[in-house]
Design a protein around this motif. Structure first.
Motif, PDB file in Angstrom:
ATOM      1  N   ASN A  30       1.539   4.741  -0.092  1.00 56.04           N
ATOM      2  CA  ASN A  30       1.519   6.000   0.660  1.00 56.04           C
ATOM      3  C   ASN A  30       0.192   6.110   1.397  1.00 56.04           C
ATOM      4  O   ASN A  30      -0.653   5.233   1.309  1.00 56.04           O
ATOM      5  CB  ASN A  30       1.798   7.213  -0.242  1.00 56.04           C
ATOM      6  N   ASP A  31       0.008   7.177   2.105  1.00 53.31           N
ATOM      7  CA  ASP A  31      -1.188   7.375   2.908  1.00 53.31           C
ATOM      8  C   ASP A  31      -2.341   7.815   2.017  1.00 53.31           C
ATOM      9  O   ASP A  31      -2.316   8.924   1.473  1.00 53.31           O
ATOM     10  CB  ASP A  31      -0.899   8.430   3.984  1.00 53.31           C
ATOM     11  N   ARG A 105      -9.653  11.177  10.110  1.00 56.67           N
ATOM     12  CA  ARG A 105      -9.454   9.719  10.094  1.00 56.67           C
ATOM     13  C   ARG A 105     -10.808   9.074   9.800  1.00 56.67           C
ATOM     14  O   ARG A 105     -11.387   8.374  10.629  1.00 56.67           O
ATOM     15  CB  ARG A 105      -8.847   9.272  11.411  1.00 56.67           C
TER      16      ARG A 105
END
Length: 139
Positions: A30-31, A105
């Motif tokens: 997953n992220d 990010r």
């Protein structure tokens, strides 16, 4: 994403520190935000403005549940860099970094900051060279 780790190596995942006791491959399904041990900068190594920026963003990545203090520090440091930088490459890089940080990010921001280390090193070397030159005045 698949990550391979050597025995004794650490990985920092979403604020948790994991150390493996043998060679292992881990698949992150997953992220997640993570850093490998070799990508982690120690505070003592944050000796230049860009390395300090890296360290601040690293704090945000390593502890995603508590980014308020590092985010404030990031804003101040980033603004100070913008105020003193004259290099177009540095200014473009700082704009890209700010966009990445603004969208959480952090890993990509760290990569972009690392890419600017040689640019900063060259600027600092030029400044140091200029400071050691002794101006000649004719009598």
């Amino acid at each position: 994403m698949k990550v391979s780790l050597r025995a004794g190596e650490r990985i920092y995942i979403n604020g948790a520190v994991l150390r493996v006791d043998r060679k292992v491959s881990v698949e992150l399904v997953n992220d997640v935000m993570f850093l490998l041990e070799g990508q982690v900068m120690q505070a003592a190594d944050a000796t230049t403005a860009m390395r300090q920026l890296y360290f601040i963003v690293q704090l945000m990545l390593m502890n995603p549940t508590d980014v308020a203090a590092p985010a404030g520090l990031y804003g101040e440091h980033h603004a100070a860099l913008l105020a003193v930088c004259e290099s177009r490459e540095m200014l473009d890089g700082l704009a890209a970094i700010d966009e990445l940080v603004g969208t959480t990010r952090y890993f990509e921001a760290l990569k972009r900051i690392r890419a600017l280390f040689p640019v900063e090193d060259a600027i600092l070397a030029n400044l140091a060279g200029a400071a050691t030159e002794i101006p000649f005045q004719a009598a």
